[in-house]
Design a protein around this motif. Structure first.
Motif, PDB file in Angstrom:
ATOM      1  N   UNK A  45       0.826  -1.202  -0.016  1.00 12.58           N
ATOM      2  CA  UNK A  45      -0.048  -0.052  -0.021  1.00 12.58           C
ATOM      3  C   UNK A  45       0.948   1.128   0.092  1.00 12.58           C
ATOM      4  N   UNK A  46       0.260   2.086  -0.791  1.00 10.02           N
ATOM      5  CA  UNK A  46       1.432   3.408  -1.044  1.00 10.02           C
ATOM      6  C   UNK A  46       2.709   3.236  -1.417  1.00 10.02           C
ATOM      7  N   UNK A  47       2.742   2.370  -2.462  1.00 15.07           N
ATOM      8  CA  UNK A  47       4.158   2.140  -2.676  1.00 15.07           C
ATOM      9  C   UNK A  47       4.644   1.480  -1.736  1.00 15.07           C
ATOM     10  N   UNK A  48       4.508   0.367  -1.234  1.00 20.93           N
ATOM     11  CA  UNK A  48       4.864  -0.435  -0.247  1.00 20.93           C
ATOM     12  C   UNK A  48       5.337   0.173   0.819  1.00 20.93           C
ATOM     13  N   UNK A  49       4.804   1.458   1.392  1.00 19.64           N
ATOM     14  CA  UNK A  49       5.164   2.037   2.748  1.00 19.64           C
ATOM     15  C   UNK A  49       4.510   1.204   3.664  1.00 19.64           C
ATOM     16  N   UNK A  50       3.449   0.783   3.474  1.00 15.89           N
ATOM     17  CA  UNK A  50       2.682  -0.062   4.339  1.00 15.89           C
ATOM     18  C   UNK A  50       2.793  -1.443   3.661  1.00 15.89           C
ATOM     19  N   UNK A  51       2.623  -2.623   4.292  1.00 15.45           N
ATOM     20  CA  UNK A  51       2.347  -4.081   3.762  1.00 15.45           C
ATOM     21  C   UNK A  51       1.553  -4.679   4.874  1.00 15.45           C
ATOM     22  N   UNK A  52       0.444  -5.379   4.103  1.00 13.40           N
ATOM     23  CA  UNK A  52      -0.488  -6.107   4.814  1.00 13.40           C
ATOM     24  C   UNK A  52      -0.221  -7.628   4.478  1.00 13.40           C
ATOM     25  N   UNK A  53      -0.142  -8.600   5.374  1.00 12.90           N
ATOM     26  CA  UNK A  53      -0.182 -10.011   4.820  1.00 12.90           C
ATOM     27  C   UNK A  53      -0.561 -10.874   5.865  1.00 12.90           C
ATOM     28  N   UNK A  54      -0.975 -12.178   5.359  1.00 14.72           N
ATOM     29  CA  UNK A  54      -1.432 -12.870   6.358  1.00 14.72           C
ATOM     30  C   UNK A  54      -1.164 -14.581   5.881  1.00 14.72           C
ATOM     31  N   UNK A  55      -0.926 -15.595   6.875  1.00 12.42           N
ATOM     32  CA  UNK A  55      -1.021 -16.803   6.430  1.00 12.42           C
ATOM     33  C   UNK A  55      -2.146 -17.495   7.232  1.00 12.42           C
ATOM     34  N   UNK A  56      -3.020 -18.403   6.522  1.00 12.39           N
ATOM     35  CA  UNK A  56      -4.203 -18.731   6.807  1.00 12.39           C
ATOM     36  C   UNK A  56      -4.164 -20.384   6.589  1.00 12.39           C
ATOM     37  N   UNK A  57      -4.183 -21.246   7.731  1.00 11.75           N
ATOM     38  CA  UNK A  57      -3.972 -22.649   7.620  1.00 11.75           C
ATOM     39  C   UNK A  57      -4.976 -23.320   8.421  1.00 11.75           C
ATOM     40  N   UNK A  58      -5.785 -24.277   7.488  1.00 12.80           N
ATOM     41  CA  UNK A  58      -6.789 -25.112   8.018  1.00 12.80           C
ATOM     42  C   UNK A  58      -6.548 -26.576   7.767  1.00 12.80           C
ATOM     43  N   UNK A  59      -6.761 -27.310   8.817  1.00 15.22           N
ATOM     44  CA  UNK A  59      -6.452 -28.768   8.718  1.00 15.22           C
ATOM     45  C   UNK A  59      -7.396 -29.539   9.448  1.00 15.22           C
ATOM     46  N   UNK A  60      -7.583 -30.874   9.126  1.00 16.27           N
ATOM     47  CA  UNK A  60      -8.184 -31.775  10.282  1.00 16.27           C
ATOM     48  C   UNK A  60      -7.184 -32.685  11.070  1.00 16.27           C
ATOM     49  N   UNK A  61      -7.611 -33.170  12.156  1.00 18.32           N
ATOM     50  CA  UNK A  61      -6.864 -34.035  12.778  1.00 18.32           C
ATOM     51  C   UNK A  61      -7.683 -35.045  13.784  1.00 18.32           C
TER      52      UNK A  61
ATOM     53  N   UNK B 183     -11.708 -30.177  13.064  1.00 17.61           N
ATOM     54  CA  UNK B 183     -11.173 -29.200  12.157  1.00 17.61           C
ATOM     55  C   UNK B 183     -10.534 -28.051  12.975  1.00 17.61           C
ATOM     56  N   UNK B 184      -9.055 -27.766  12.755  1.00 21.25           N
ATOM     57  CA  UNK B 184      -8.355 -26.699  13.263  1.00 21.25           C
ATOM     58  C   UNK B 184      -8.045 -25.531  12.350  1.00 21.25           C
ATOM     59  N   UNK B 185      -7.837 -24.467  12.760  1.00 21.21           N
ATOM     60  CA  UNK B 185      -7.449 -23.265  12.115  1.00 21.21           C
ATOM     61  C   UNK B 185      -6.388 -22.370  12.664  1.00 21.21           C
ATOM     62  N   UNK B 186      -5.466 -21.729  12.154  1.00 19.31           N
ATOM     63  CA  UNK B 186      -4.654 -20.785  12.573  1.00 19.31           C
ATOM     64  C   UNK B 186      -4.701 -19.745  11.434  1.00 19.31           C
ATOM     65  N   UNK B 187      -4.443 -18.312  11.933  1.00 18.27           N
ATOM     66  CA  UNK B 187      -4.156 -17.332  11.167  1.00 18.27           C
ATOM     67  C   UNK B 187      -3.476 -16.155  11.734  1.00 18.27           C
ATOM     68  N   UNK B 188      -2.744 -15.541  11.162  1.00 22.00           N
ATOM     69  CA  UNK B 188      -1.757 -14.386  11.489  1.00 22.00           C
ATOM     70  C   UNK B 188      -1.986 -13.133  10.870  1.00 22.00           C
ATOM     71  N   UNK B 189      -3.214 -12.393  10.400  1.00 16.79           N
ATOM     72  CA  UNK B 189      -3.091 -11.397   9.712  1.00 16.79           C
ATOM     73  C   UNK B 189      -2.167 -10.246  10.452  1.00 16.79           C
ATOM     74  N   UNK B 190      -1.664  -9.375   9.630  1.00 16.66           N
ATOM     75  CA  UNK B 190      -0.698  -8.389  10.344  1.00 16.66           C
ATOM     76  C   UNK B 190      -0.645  -7.063   9.195  1.00 16.66           C
ATOM     77  N   UNK B 191      -0.179  -6.010   9.888  1.00 22.85           N
ATOM     78  CA  UNK B 191       0.209  -4.786   9.076  1.00 22.85           C
ATOM     79  C   UNK B 191       1.624  -4.075   9.589  1.00 22.85           C
ATOM     80  N   UNK B 192       2.205  -3.860   8.601  1.00 21.98           N
ATOM     81  CA  UNK B 192       3.600  -3.055   8.940  1.00 21.98           C
ATOM     82  C   UNK B 192       3.992  -1.877   8.190  1.00 21.98           C
TER      83      UNK B 192
END
Length: 239
Positions: A158-174, A191-200
Protein backbone atom coordinates in the motif's frame (compact mmCIF):
# COMPACT_ATOMS: atom_id res chain seq x y z
CA UNK A 1 8.64 -19.89 -11.81
CA UNK A 2 8.30 -16.10 -12.08
CA UNK A 3 5.01 -16.00 -10.17
CA UNK A 4 6.33 -17.75 -7.07
CA UNK A 5 9.58 -15.81 -7.04
CA UNK A 6 7.77 -12.49 -7.41
CA UNK A 7 5.37 -13.27 -4.56
CA UNK A 8 8.11 -14.12 -2.09
CA UNK A 9 10.40 -11.35 -3.31
CA UNK A 10 7.66 -8.82 -2.55
CA UNK A 11 7.17 -10.37 0.87
CA UNK A 12 10.85 -9.91 1.64
CA UNK A 13 11.20 -6.45 0.06
CA UNK A 14 12.31 -7.57 -3.36
CA UNK A 15 15.34 -9.57 -2.24
CA UNK A 16 16.13 -13.14 -3.37
CA UNK A 17 17.84 -13.68 -0.02
CA UNK A 18 16.66 -12.10 3.21
CA UNK A 19 16.68 -12.57 6.94
CA UNK A 20 14.63 -10.72 9.52
CA UNK A 21 13.91 -10.50 13.23
CA UNK A 22 10.52 -9.59 14.69
CA UNK A 23 9.96 -8.69 18.34
CA UNK A 24 6.31 -8.82 19.43
CA UNK A 25 4.56 -8.11 22.69
CA UNK A 26 1.55 -10.42 22.98
CA UNK A 27 -1.50 -9.05 24.84
CA UNK A 28 -3.37 -12.37 25.16
CA UNK A 29 -3.81 -12.16 28.95
CA UNK A 30 -5.21 -8.63 28.63
CA UNK A 31 -7.89 -9.74 26.14
CA UNK A 32 -8.47 -13.26 27.57
CA UNK A 33 -7.54 -13.34 31.30
CA UNK A 34 -9.57 -16.49 32.01
CA UNK A 35 -7.68 -18.62 29.48
CA UNK A 36 -4.25 -16.93 29.38
CA UNK A 37 -2.13 -16.38 32.48
CA UNK A 38 0.17 -13.62 31.20
CA UNK A 39 1.22 -11.29 28.42
CA UNK A 40 4.70 -11.96 27.06
CA UNK A 41 7.25 -11.00 24.38
CA UNK A 42 7.92 -13.23 21.36
CA UNK A 43 10.99 -13.21 19.12
CA UNK A 44 10.81 -14.41 15.50
CA UNK A 45 13.62 -15.20 13.11
CA UNK A 46 12.79 -15.72 9.42
CA UNK A 47 15.10 -16.81 6.63
CA UNK A 48 14.18 -16.85 2.96
CA UNK A 49 16.17 -17.81 -0.13
CA UNK A 50 15.01 -18.32 -3.70
CA UNK A 51 16.74 -20.28 -6.46
CA UNK A 52 15.81 -21.23 -9.99
CA UNK A 53 14.26 -24.52 -8.86
CA UNK A 54 12.30 -23.18 -5.88
CA UNK A 55 12.48 -21.37 -2.55
CA UNK A 56 13.21 -22.10 1.12
CA UNK A 57 11.47 -20.49 4.08
CA UNK A 58 12.49 -21.07 7.72
CA UNK A 59 10.67 -19.58 10.72
CA UNK A 60 11.69 -19.89 14.38
CA UNK A 61 9.33 -18.55 17.05
CA UNK A 62 10.50 -18.18 20.67
CA UNK A 63 7.96 -17.23 23.35
CA UNK A 64 9.33 -15.69 26.57
CA UNK A 65 6.37 -16.76 28.70
CA UNK A 66 8.27 -18.79 31.27
CA UNK A 67 8.89 -17.83 34.90
CA UNK A 68 10.74 -14.48 35.18
CA UNK A 69 10.69 -14.04 31.40
CA UNK A 70 12.51 -17.24 30.53
CA UNK A 71 11.80 -19.12 27.32
CA UNK A 72 8.54 -21.01 27.66
CA UNK A 73 8.06 -22.32 24.13
CA UNK A 74 9.97 -22.68 20.88
CA UNK A 75 8.39 -23.53 17.52
CA UNK A 76 10.07 -24.25 14.17
CA UNK A 77 8.53 -24.24 10.70
CA UNK A 78 10.30 -25.12 7.44
CA UNK A 79 8.87 -24.99 3.92
CA UNK A 80 10.46 -25.84 0.56
CA UNK A 81 9.02 -25.45 -2.93
CA UNK A 82 10.47 -27.25 -5.96
CA UNK A 83 9.61 -27.19 -9.67
CA UNK A 84 11.42 -28.83 -12.62
CA UNK A 85 8.56 -28.45 -15.13
CA UNK A 86 6.71 -25.70 -17.03
CA UNK A 87 3.23 -25.72 -15.39
CA UNK A 88 2.98 -23.14 -12.58
CA UNK A 89 2.36 -25.76 -9.91
CA UNK A 90 5.12 -26.38 -7.36
CA UNK A 91 5.87 -29.39 -5.21
CA UNK A 92 5.66 -28.26 -1.59
CA UNK A 93 7.20 -30.04 1.42
CA UNK A 94 6.99 -28.79 4.98
CA UNK A 95 7.81 -29.53 8.60
CA UNK A 96 6.79 -28.03 11.94
CA UNK A 97 7.39 -28.92 15.59
CA UNK A 98 8.69 -27.63 18.90
CA UNK A 99 8.90 -27.81 22.69
CA UNK A 100 7.36 -26.00 25.63
CA UNK A 101 6.94 -25.97 29.40
CA UNK A 102 3.94 -25.99 31.76
CA UNK A 103 4.83 -23.99 34.87
CA UNK A 104 1.91 -25.25 36.98
CA UNK A 105 3.22 -28.84 36.90
CA UNK A 106 6.89 -27.95 36.36
CA UNK A 107 6.99 -30.16 33.30
CA UNK A 108 7.38 -29.94 29.57
CA UNK A 109 5.49 -30.91 26.44
CA UNK A 110 6.06 -31.55 22.74
CA UNK A 111 4.53 -29.57 19.95
CA UNK A 112 4.22 -32.74 17.93
CA UNK A 113 6.07 -32.98 14.64
CA UNK A 114 3.95 -32.56 11.55
CA UNK A 115 5.05 -33.24 7.97
CA UNK A 116 3.35 -31.96 4.82
CA UNK A 117 3.59 -32.95 1.17
CA UNK A 118 1.52 -31.41 -1.59
CA UNK A 119 1.25 -28.74 -4.27
CA UNK A 120 1.52 -24.94 -4.24
CA UNK A 121 0.02 -22.51 -6.74
CA UNK A 122 1.10 -18.84 -6.53
CA UNK A 123 -0.65 -16.02 -8.38
CA UNK A 124 -0.67 -12.22 -8.50
CA UNK A 125 -3.08 -9.31 -8.23
CA UNK A 126 -2.58 -5.55 -8.36
CA UNK A 127 0.19 -4.78 -5.86
CA UNK A 128 -0.64 -8.08 -4.16
CA UNK A 129 0.51 -11.67 -4.13
CA UNK A 130 -1.13 -14.96 -3.19
CA UNK A 131 -0.29 -18.64 -2.84
CA UNK A 132 -2.62 -21.59 -2.29
CA UNK A 133 -1.12 -24.82 -0.92
CA UNK A 134 -2.96 -28.14 -0.61
CA UNK A 135 -1.11 -30.90 1.26
CA UNK A 136 -1.31 -34.30 2.87
CA UNK A 137 -0.42 -33.80 6.56
CA UNK A 138 1.06 -36.42 8.91
CA UNK A 139 0.95 -35.54 12.62
CA UNK A 140 3.28 -37.63 14.81
CA UNK A 141 1.04 -38.18 17.85
CA UNK A 142 1.24 -41.39 19.87
CA UNK A 143 -1.60 -42.41 17.56
CA UNK A 144 -0.57 -40.75 14.27
CA UNK A 145 -3.09 -38.66 12.36
CA UNK A 146 -3.35 -38.60 8.54
CA UNK A 147 -5.08 -35.49 7.26
CA UNK A 148 -5.60 -32.80 4.64
CA UNK A 149 -4.18 -29.30 5.11
CA UNK A 150 -4.96 -26.15 3.13
CA UNK A 151 -2.81 -23.01 3.44
CA UNK A 152 -3.47 -19.64 1.87
CA UNK A 153 -0.88 -16.84 1.84
CA UNK A 154 -1.81 -13.28 0.93
CA UNK A 155 0.08 -9.99 0.92
CA UNK A 156 -0.45 -6.49 -0.42
CA UNK A 157 1.67 -3.36 -0.74
CA UNK A 158 0.00 0.00 0.00
CA UNK A 159 1.27 3.49 -0.92
CA UNK A 160 4.26 2.23 -2.85
CA UNK A 161 4.89 -0.46 -0.20
CA UNK A 162 5.20 2.05 2.64
CA UNK A 163 2.59 -0.20 4.29
CA UNK A 164 2.47 -3.97 3.81
CA UNK A 165 -0.39 -6.19 4.92
CA UNK A 166 -0.12 -9.98 4.86
CA UNK A 167 -1.45 -13.17 6.40
CA UNK A 168 -1.05 -16.91 6.39
CA UNK A 169 -4.26 -18.87 6.95
CA UNK A 170 -3.97 -22.59 7.69
CA UNK A 171 -6.84 -25.08 8.01
CA UNK A 172 -6.47 -28.82 8.67
CA UNK A 173 -8.22 -31.86 10.10
CA UNK A 174 -6.83 -33.91 12.98
CA UNK A 175 -7.71 -36.98 15.04
CA UNK A 176 -9.35 -36.08 18.36
CA UNK A 177 -7.70 -39.15 19.90
CA UNK A 178 -3.93 -38.56 20.01
CA UNK A 179 -3.22 -41.85 21.78
CA UNK A 180 -2.50 -40.20 25.16
CA UNK A 181 -4.39 -40.28 28.47
CA UNK A 182 -5.93 -36.85 27.94
CA UNK A 183 -7.62 -37.75 24.62
CA UNK A 184 -7.96 -41.55 24.83
CA UNK A 185 -11.77 -41.42 25.23
CA UNK A 186 -12.30 -39.17 22.21
CA UNK A 187 -13.04 -40.26 18.64
CA UNK A 188 -13.47 -38.84 15.17
CA UNK A 189 -11.85 -35.83 13.52
CA UNK A 190 -11.76 -32.16 14.44
CA UNK A 191 -11.23 -29.12 12.23
CA UNK A 192 -8.40 -26.79 13.31
CA UNK A 193 -7.49 -23.31 12.07
CA UNK A 194 -4.62 -20.86 12.51
CA UNK A 195 -4.17 -17.35 11.09
CA UNK A 196 -1.85 -14.36 11.55
CA UNK A 197 -3.17 -11.22 9.76
CA UNK A 198 -0.66 -8.38 10.17
CA UNK A 199 0.21 -4.87 9.02
CA UNK A 200 3.63 -3.17 8.89
CA UNK A 201 4.78 0.41 8.37
CA UNK A 202 8.22 0.81 6.78
CA UNK A 203 10.15 3.21 9.01
CA UNK A 204 13.34 2.98 6.95
CA UNK A 205 16.85 1.45 7.06
CA UNK A 206 15.41 -2.05 7.42
CA UNK A 207 13.10 -1.21 10.34
CA UNK A 208 9.32 -1.58 10.40
CA UNK A 209 6.66 -1.20 13.09
CA UNK A 210 3.37 -3.02 13.10
CA UNK A 211 0.89 -5.40 14.63
CA UNK A 212 -0.19 -9.02 14.25
CA UNK A 213 -3.31 -10.84 15.43
CA UNK A 214 -2.99 -14.53 16.29
CA UNK A 215 -6.14 -16.47 15.41
CA UNK A 216 -6.72 -19.99 16.77
CA UNK A 217 -9.53 -22.52 16.54
CA UNK A 218 -9.08 -25.98 18.13
CA UNK A 219 -5.35 -25.30 18.51
CA UNK A 220 -4.94 -24.04 22.10
CA UNK A 221 -8.19 -25.43 23.48
CA UNK A 222 -10.65 -28.22 22.52
CA UNK A 223 -13.53 -25.79 23.04
CA UNK A 224 -15.46 -24.62 19.96
CA UNK A 225 -14.27 -21.03 20.20
CA UNK A 226 -12.13 -18.70 18.11
CA UNK A 227 -9.28 -17.10 20.08
CA UNK A 228 -7.82 -13.79 18.83
CA UNK A 229 -4.71 -12.29 20.44
CA UNK A 230 -3.17 -8.99 19.22
CA UNK A 231 0.47 -7.92 19.39
CA UNK A 232 2.52 -4.76 18.92
CA UNK A 233 5.82 -5.34 17.14
CA UNK A 234 9.00 -4.05 15.55
CA UNK A 235 10.88 -5.75 12.70
CA UNK A 236 14.40 -5.50 11.33
CA UNK A 237 15.30 -6.95 7.92
CA UNK A 238 18.88 -7.55 6.87
CA UNK A 239 20.61 -9.36 4.02
Amino acid sequence: MKNLLFAFLCLFSFSGFAQQFELHYDFRHTVDPKMQSKNFPTLFFEYFKSKEIGSTLLKIQTDFKGNKGNIGQCFIQLSQTIKFWKPKIYLNVGYSGGLGIIESIKGGFYINNSYALGAAYPFLGKNSWYSAVLCYRYSAFEKPSHDTQFTFYVGKGIRNYKFITSASLVCWTENRNHGDDYTKNLSGKKLAFFGDPQIWYNVGKGFSAGSKIWLYYHVLTPENTIQAYPTLAVKYKFE
